[in-house]
Design a protein around this motif. Structure first.
Motif, PDB file in Angstrom:
ATOM      1  N   GLY A  32       0.803  -1.208   0.000  1.00 49.84           N
ATOM      2  CA  GLY A  32       0.000   0.000   0.000  1.00 49.84           C
ATOM      3  C   GLY A  32       0.836   1.257   0.000  1.00 49.84           C
ATOM      4  N   TRP A  33       0.197   2.324  -0.412  1.00 47.83           N
ATOM      5  CA  TRP A  33       0.748   3.660  -0.281  1.00 47.83           C
ATOM      6  C   TRP A  33      -0.160   4.451   0.645  1.00 47.83           C
ATOM      7  CZ3 TRP A  33       5.363   5.514  -1.789  1.00 47.83           C
ATOM      8  CH2 TRP A  33       6.062   4.816  -2.775  1.00 47.83           C
ATOM      9  N   TYR A  34       0.431   5.037   1.653  1.00 44.85           N
ATOM     10  CA  TYR A  34      -0.266   5.905   2.581  1.00 44.85           C
ATOM     11  C   TYR A  34       0.344   7.293   2.521  1.00 44.85           C
ATOM     12  CZ  TYR A  34      -2.530   1.916   4.929  1.00 44.85           C
ATOM     13  OH  TYR A  34      -3.298   0.812   5.236  1.00 44.85           O
ATOM     14  N   ARG A  35      -0.380   8.256   3.024  1.00 45.47           N
ATOM     15  CA  ARG A  35       0.165   9.599   3.121  1.00 45.47           C
ATOM     16  C   ARG A  35      -0.259  10.236   4.431  1.00 45.47           C
ATOM     17  NH1 ARG A  35      -3.338  12.569  -1.676  1.00 45.47           N
ATOM     18  NH2 ARG A  35      -5.364  12.653  -0.579  1.00 45.47           N
ATOM     19  N   GLN A  36       0.558  11.163   4.890  1.00 44.79           N
ATOM     20  CA  GLN A  36       0.270  11.866   6.121  1.00 44.79           C
ATOM     21  C   GLN A  36       0.700  13.319   5.989  1.00 44.79           C
ATOM     22  OE1 GLN A  36       2.020  10.181   9.683  1.00 44.79           O
ATOM     23  NE2 GLN A  36       0.384  11.051  10.936  1.00 44.79           N
ATOM     24  N   ALA A  37      -0.254  14.198   6.158  1.00 47.62           N
ATOM     25  CA  ALA A  37       0.006  15.626   6.165  1.00 47.62           C
ATOM     26  C   ALA A  37       0.127  16.103   7.601  1.00 47.62           C
ATOM     27  CB  ALA A  37      -1.113  16.372   5.444  1.00 47.62           C
ATOM     28  N   PRO A  38       0.806  17.225   7.833  1.00 53.50           N
ATOM     29  CA  PRO A  38       0.955  17.732   9.196  1.00 53.50           C
ATOM     30  C   PRO A  38      -0.391  17.917   9.887  1.00 53.50           C
ATOM     31  CG  PRO A  38       2.420  18.904   7.726  1.00 53.50           C
ATOM     32  CD  PRO A  38       1.524  18.052   6.856  1.00 53.50           C
ATOM     33  N   LEU A  68      -4.861   5.891   3.901  1.00 51.85           N
ATOM     34  CA  LEU A  68      -4.582   5.030   2.758  1.00 51.85           C
ATOM     35  C   LEU A  68      -4.851   5.777   1.465  1.00 51.85           C
ATOM     36  CD1 LEU A  68      -3.966   2.153   1.598  1.00 51.85           C
ATOM     37  CD2 LEU A  68      -6.426   1.748   1.719  1.00 51.85           C
ATOM     38  N   VAL A  69      -3.905   5.698   0.545  1.00 53.80           N
ATOM     39  CA  VAL A  69      -4.065   6.263  -0.785  1.00 53.80           C
ATOM     40  C   VAL A  69      -4.431   5.173  -1.784  1.00 53.80           C
ATOM     41  CG1 VAL A  69      -2.951   7.518  -2.667  1.00 53.80           C
ATOM     42  CG2 VAL A  69      -2.445   8.115  -0.289  1.00 53.80           C
ATOM     43  N   ALA A  70      -3.671   4.093  -1.780  1.00 56.23           N
ATOM     44  CA  ALA A  70      -3.885   3.007  -2.720  1.00 56.23           C
ATOM     45  C   ALA A  70      -3.302   1.730  -2.156  1.00 56.23           C
ATOM     46  CB  ALA A  70      -3.253   3.324  -4.084  1.00 56.23           C
ATOM     47  N   ALA A  71      -3.847   0.601  -2.580  1.00 57.12           N
ATOM     48  CA  ALA A  71      -3.334  -0.698  -2.162  1.00 57.12           C
ATOM     49  C   ALA A  71      -3.469  -1.688  -3.294  1.00 57.12           C
ATOM     50  CB  ALA A  71      -4.074  -1.208  -0.930  1.00 57.12           C
ATOM     51  N   ILE A  72      -2.576  -2.651  -3.301  1.00 57.01           N
ATOM     52  CA  ILE A  72      -2.648  -3.744  -4.259  1.00 57.01           C
ATOM     53  C   ILE A  72      -2.489  -5.037  -3.487  1.00 57.01           C
ATOM     54  CG2 ILE A  72      -0.189  -3.511  -4.832  1.00 57.01           C
ATOM     55  CD1 ILE A  72      -1.016  -4.433  -7.710  1.00 57.01           C
ATOM     56  N   ILE A  73      -3.412  -5.953  -3.698  1.00 56.99           N
ATOM     57  CA  ILE A  73      -3.500  -7.172  -2.915  1.00 56.99           C
ATOM     58  C   ILE A  73      -3.093  -8.359  -3.772  1.00 56.99           C
ATOM     59  CG2 ILE A  73      -5.011  -8.656  -1.554  1.00 56.99           C
ATOM     60  CD1 ILE A  73      -6.809  -6.165  -1.182  1.00 56.99           C
ATOM     61  N   GLY A  74      -2.071  -9.085  -3.301  1.00 55.53           N
ATOM     62  CA  GLY A  74      -1.619 -10.259  -4.028  1.00 55.53           C
ATOM     63  C   GLY A  74      -1.203  -9.960  -5.453  1.00 55.53           C
ATOM     64  N   GLY A  75      -0.753  -8.763  -5.711  1.00 53.78           N
ATOM     65  CA  GLY A  75      -0.308  -8.375  -7.038  1.00 53.78           C
ATOM     66  C   GLY A  75      -1.421  -8.244  -8.048  1.00 53.78           C
ATOM     67  N   GLY A  76      -2.677  -8.220  -7.564  1.00 55.83           N
ATOM     68  CA  GLY A  76      -3.803  -8.181  -8.484  1.00 55.83           C
ATOM     69  C   GLY A  76      -4.790  -7.074  -8.207  1.00 55.83           C
ATOM     70  N   ALA A 102      -8.323   5.417  -2.507  1.00 54.52           N
ATOM     71  CA  ALA A 102      -9.126   6.378  -1.779  1.00 54.52           C
ATOM     72  C   ALA A 102      -9.959   7.188  -2.765  1.00 54.52           C
ATOM     73  CB  ALA A 102      -8.235   7.303  -0.954  1.00 54.52           C
ATOM     74  N   ASP A 103     -11.153   7.566  -2.344  1.00 52.32           N
ATOM     75  CA  ASP A 103     -12.020   8.339  -3.229  1.00 52.32           C
ATOM     76  C   ASP A 103     -11.353   9.625  -3.706  1.00 52.32           C
ATOM     77  OD1 ASP A 103     -15.133   7.537  -1.483  1.00 52.32           O
ATOM     78  OD2 ASP A 103     -14.043   6.469  -3.052  1.00 52.32           O
ATOM     79  N   SER A 104     -10.522  10.200  -2.873  1.00 50.82           N
ATOM     80  CA  SER A 104      -9.899  11.470  -3.201  1.00 50.82           C
ATOM     81  C   SER A 104      -8.887  11.380  -4.342  1.00 50.82           C
ATOM     82  CB  SER A 104      -9.216  12.060  -1.961  1.00 50.82           C
ATOM     83  OG  SER A 104      -8.224  11.184  -1.464  1.00 50.82           O
ATOM     84  N   VAL A 105      -8.422  10.170  -4.666  1.00 53.66           N
ATOM     85  CA  VAL A 105      -7.408  10.024  -5.706  1.00 53.66           C
ATOM     86  C   VAL A 105      -7.860   9.155  -6.862  1.00 53.66           C
ATOM     87  CG1 VAL A 105      -5.558  10.342  -4.024  1.00 53.66           C
ATOM     88  CG2 VAL A 105      -6.275   8.023  -4.658  1.00 53.66           C
ATOM     89  N   LYS A 106      -9.061   8.616  -6.805  1.00 51.00           N
ATOM     90  CA  LYS A 106      -9.544   7.766  -7.888  1.00 51.00           C
ATOM     91  C   LYS A 106      -9.525   8.519  -9.210  1.00 51.00           C
ATOM     92  CE  LYS A 106     -12.492   4.510  -5.389  1.00 51.00           C
ATOM     93  NZ  LYS A 106     -13.876   4.040  -5.143  1.00 51.00           N
ATOM     94  N   GLY A 107      -8.994   7.857 -10.219  1.00 46.54           N
ATOM     95  CA  GLY A 107      -8.873   8.472 -11.524  1.00 46.54           C
ATOM     96  C   GLY A 107      -7.605   9.256 -11.719  1.00 46.54           C
ATOM     97  N   ARG A 108      -6.857   9.496 -10.652  1.00 47.31           N
ATOM     98  CA  ARG A 108      -5.626  10.268 -10.733  1.00 47.31           C
ATOM     99  C   ARG A 108      -4.397   9.464 -10.356  1.00 47.31           C
ATOM    100  NH1 ARG A 108      -4.760  14.368  -7.519  1.00 47.31           N
ATOM    101  NH2 ARG A 108      -6.136  13.684  -5.809  1.00 47.31           N
TER     102      ARG A 108
END
Length: 117
Positions: free
Chosen positions: A35-41, A47-55, A60-66
């Motif tokens: 997964g990719w996570y992010r943290q702002a001050p 959670l930003v994005a995750a990939i499970i078992g390589g598939g 996150a809704d905030s980054v879908k499509g981007r």
């Protein structure tokens, strides 16, 4: 022996793109969760994005499509391609791994992404 090292962060203008990389060792992409996570001050890590078992992937809704998460098994690397970046994307981005049958998370040190005009 799990080790995660992020790179690719930087400063970009709104609408710009970045590709973050996570060099991973001791991980089997086909069975583990990355997964990719992010943290702002002042904010919780999210959670930003995750990939499970390589598939299967999820975003996150905030980054879908981007954003797109992917793995390159030959290079033992996880990527996060980010397009049309917005100021609210500014954060430290962390690579994360949870191995199969484990509740222990592994984390990289993070890479800073700054989006401003």
């Amino acid at each position: 022996q799990v080790q995660l090292v992020e790179s690719g962060g930087g400063s970009v203008q709104p609408g710009g793109s970045l590709r973050l990389s996570c060099a991973a060792s001791g991980i089997i992409f086909s069975i583990d969760t990355m997964g990719w996570y992010r943290q702002a001050p002042g904010k919780q890590r999210e959670l930003v994005a995750a990939i499970i078992g390589g598939g299967s992937t999820m975003y996150a809704d905030s980054v879908k499509g981007r954003c797109t998460i992917s793995t390159d098994n030959a290079k033992d690397t996880v990527y996060l391609q980010m397009n049309n970046l917005k100021p609210e994307d500014t954060a430290v981005y962390y690579c994360q791994c949870r191995r199969l049958l484990s509740t222990r998370d592994y984390w990289g040190q993070g890479t800073q992404v700054t989006v401003s005009s």
